[in-house]
Write an enzyme that holds these catalytic residues in place. Structure first.
Site, PDB file in Angstrom:
ATOM      1  N   HIS A  67      92.820 -15.787   4.285  1.00  0.00           N
ATOM      2  CA  HIS A  67      91.780 -16.031   4.985  1.00  0.00           C
ATOM      3  C   HIS A  67      91.405 -15.207   6.084  1.00  0.00           C
ATOM      4  O   HIS A  67      92.265 -14.306   6.682  1.00  0.00           O
ATOM      5  CB  HIS A  67      91.614 -17.413   5.409  1.00  0.00           C
ATOM      6  CG  HIS A  67      92.539 -17.659   6.608  1.00  0.00           C
ATOM      7  ND1 HIS A  67      92.814 -19.164   6.821  1.00  0.00           N
ATOM      8  CD2 HIS A  67      92.820 -16.952   7.785  1.00  0.00           C
ATOM      9  CE1 HIS A  67      93.508 -19.156   7.853  1.00  0.00           C
ATOM     10  NE2 HIS A  67      93.522 -17.705   8.447  1.00  0.00           N
ATOM     11  N   ASN A 119      97.120 -16.964   3.548  1.00  0.00           N
ATOM     12  CA  ASN A 119      96.379 -17.289   2.131  1.00  0.00           C
ATOM     13  C   ASN A 119      95.431 -16.279   2.150  1.00  0.00           C
ATOM     14  O   ASN A 119      94.507 -16.343   1.255  1.00  0.00           O
ATOM     15  CB  ASN A 119      96.125 -18.834   2.097  1.00  0.00           C
ATOM     16  CG  ASN A 119      94.939 -19.048   3.070  1.00  0.00           C
ATOM     17  OD1 ASN A 119      94.569 -18.149   4.159  1.00  0.00           O
ATOM     18  ND2 ASN A 119      94.469 -20.172   3.115  1.00  0.00           N
ATOM     19  N   GLU A 176      87.966 -19.506   3.858  1.00  0.00           N
ATOM     20  CA  GLU A 176      89.248 -19.949   3.104  1.00  0.00           C
ATOM     21  C   GLU A 176      89.110 -19.541   1.759  1.00  0.00           C
ATOM     22  O   GLU A 176      88.003 -19.396   1.126  1.00  0.00           O
ATOM     23  CB  GLU A 176      89.450 -21.654   3.121  1.00  0.00           C
ATOM     24  CG  GLU A 176      89.514 -21.816   4.530  1.00  0.00           C
ATOM     25  CD  GLU A 176      91.132 -21.883   4.967  1.00  0.00           C
ATOM     26  OE1 GLU A 176      92.008 -20.970   4.642  1.00  0.00           O
ATOM     27  OE2 GLU A 176      91.533 -22.838   5.675  1.00  0.00           O
ATOM     28  N   ASP A 202      85.743 -17.499  15.079  1.00  0.00           N
ATOM     29  CA  ASP A 202      85.964 -18.960  14.849  1.00  0.00           C
ATOM     30  C   ASP A 202      86.155 -19.738  15.968  1.00  0.00           C
ATOM     31  O   ASP A 202      86.634 -19.178  16.979  1.00  0.00           O
ATOM     32  CB  ASP A 202      86.771 -18.997  13.552  1.00  0.00           C
ATOM     33  CG  ASP A 202      88.109 -18.319  13.731  1.00  0.00           C
ATOM     34  OD1 ASP A 202      88.422 -17.982  14.946  1.00  0.00           O
ATOM     35  OD2 ASP A 202      88.762 -18.221  12.610  1.00  0.00           O
TER      36      ASP A 202
HETATM   37  C1  GLP Z   1      94.005 -18.316  12.244  1.00  0.00           C
HETATM   38  C2  GLP Z   1      92.793 -17.500  12.541  1.00  0.00           C
HETATM   39  C3  GLP Z   1      92.584 -16.433  12.052  1.00  0.00           C
HETATM   40  C4  GLP Z   1      93.882 -15.435  11.914  1.00  0.00           C
HETATM   41  C5  GLP Z   1      94.946 -16.335  11.381  1.00  0.00           C
HETATM   42  C6  GLP Z   1      96.341 -15.762  11.463  1.00  0.00           C
HETATM   43  O1  GLP Z   1      93.891 -19.176  11.156  1.00  0.00           O
HETATM   44  N1  GLP Z   1      91.680 -18.517  12.373  1.00  0.00           N
HETATM   45  O2  GLP Z   1      91.539 -15.755  12.389  1.00  0.00           O
HETATM   46  O3  GLP Z   1      93.901 -14.269  11.280  1.00  0.00           O
HETATM   47  O4  GLP Z   1      95.120 -17.364  12.179  1.00  0.00           O
HETATM   48  O5  GLP Z   1      97.095 -16.052  12.666  1.00  0.00           O
HETATM   49  P1  GLP Z   1      98.517 -15.436  12.978  1.00  0.00           P
HETATM   50  O6  GLP Z   1      98.006 -14.141  13.509  1.00  0.00           O
HETATM   51  O7  GLP Z   1      99.138 -16.377  13.631  1.00  0.00           O
HETATM   52  O8  GLP Z   1      99.270 -15.059  11.587  1.00  0.00           O
END
Ligand code: GLP
Length: 243
Positions: A134, A132, A139, A67
């Site tokens: 995702h 959440n 989402e 993304d």
């Molecule tokens: C962002 C990314 C996701 C990732 C998520 C979790 O939202 N778009 O791909 O899995 O963060 O991040 P963290 O590892 O900081 O909890």
């Protein structure tokens, strides 16, 4: 879905990096789906160390990030490109042009899918999990988009990404491009890594709960070659048979 539980976040990150390094040894021209997020920092650090020690070679690999935010210049400090350069790309021997990010707009989204297909499909898609549930920026909702598309980010997700924007969630773009759930599920192998007690509740819902679009990561339960790599803190609520 197979589950591997390690004691600490550092061990979980090292195990994940070892699996990716092994993929690169077995399939030097591997096509990798790569995520961002704080969980990935130690994974990418370990991978960079493996490269410096000669046990990971990216010279023939291709990467597609899951993304990217819409509307940021590529060198913006909050852009996922910047994160990837800082955490991995600047430290390993990926070729110029071998790294890809989804650009905005429906045309570019279709082009991203075609580029993945032309590269031979994702061999391994590494994913983190949002609190959440995702995956990438898919989402929770009543339905999920299958392929690369534009997403309106939920406030909870903008807050989770605020650290990339000086702590101000209002500065996090409201929209992003993301691989779809089918883009991820078509990868030959999916590796999920989740660490820390902050992920405990969502890990339980995603791995032990019903398969539902309300928890996009729960769809990984349907994948024939998915592996979740957890630390003890994230795994604590999983049913005993899983630990
Ligand atoms: C962002 C990314 C996701 C990732 C998520 C979790 O939202 N778009 O791909 O899995 O963060 O991040 P963290 O590892 O900081 O909890």
């Amino acid at each position: 879905m197979r589950i591997l539980v390690l004691d600490t976040p550092a061990e979980a990150a090292a195990a994940t990096a070892r699996l990716l390094a092994r993929t690169l040894r077995e399939t030097p021209d591997a096509v990798l789906g790569l995520p961002t997020g704080r969980t990935m920092v130690p994974v990418y650090q370990a991978l960079s160390r493996f490269y410096h020690r000669g046990s990971a070679d990216f010279s023939r690999a291709t990467t597609f990030n899951l993304d990217e935010f819409v509307g940021l210049r590529p060198s913006h400090p909050g852009a996922y490109r910047t994160f990837m350069r800082r955490c991995l790309f600047d430290h390993v021997n990926l070729r110029r042009g071998a790294t890809h990010f989804p650009a905005s707009g429906p045309r570019a989204a279709r082009g991203y899918e075609r580029a993945i297909e032309r590269a031979g499909g994702l061999d391994v898609c590494l994913v983190g999990i949002g609190s959440n549930g995702h995956l990438g920026f898919n989402e929770p909702g009543v339905s999920l988009e299958p392929w690369t598309h534009e997403v309106r980010l939920l406030p909870v997700t903008r807050r989770a990404n605020a650290h990339l924007f000086g702590g101000r969630w209002q500065d996090v773009p409201a929209t992003a491009m993301s691989m779809g759930i089918a883009t991820i599920l078509q990868a030959r192998t999916v590796l999920l890594i989740a660490t820390g007690e902050g992920k405990r509740a969502i890990v339980q819902r995603a791995l032990d709960g019903p398969i539902t679009t309300r928890v996009p990561a729960s769809l990984l339960q349907t994948h024939p070659h998915a592996l979740a790599i957890l630390d003890a803190a994230a795994a604590r609520r999983l049913a005993a048979r899983r630990r």
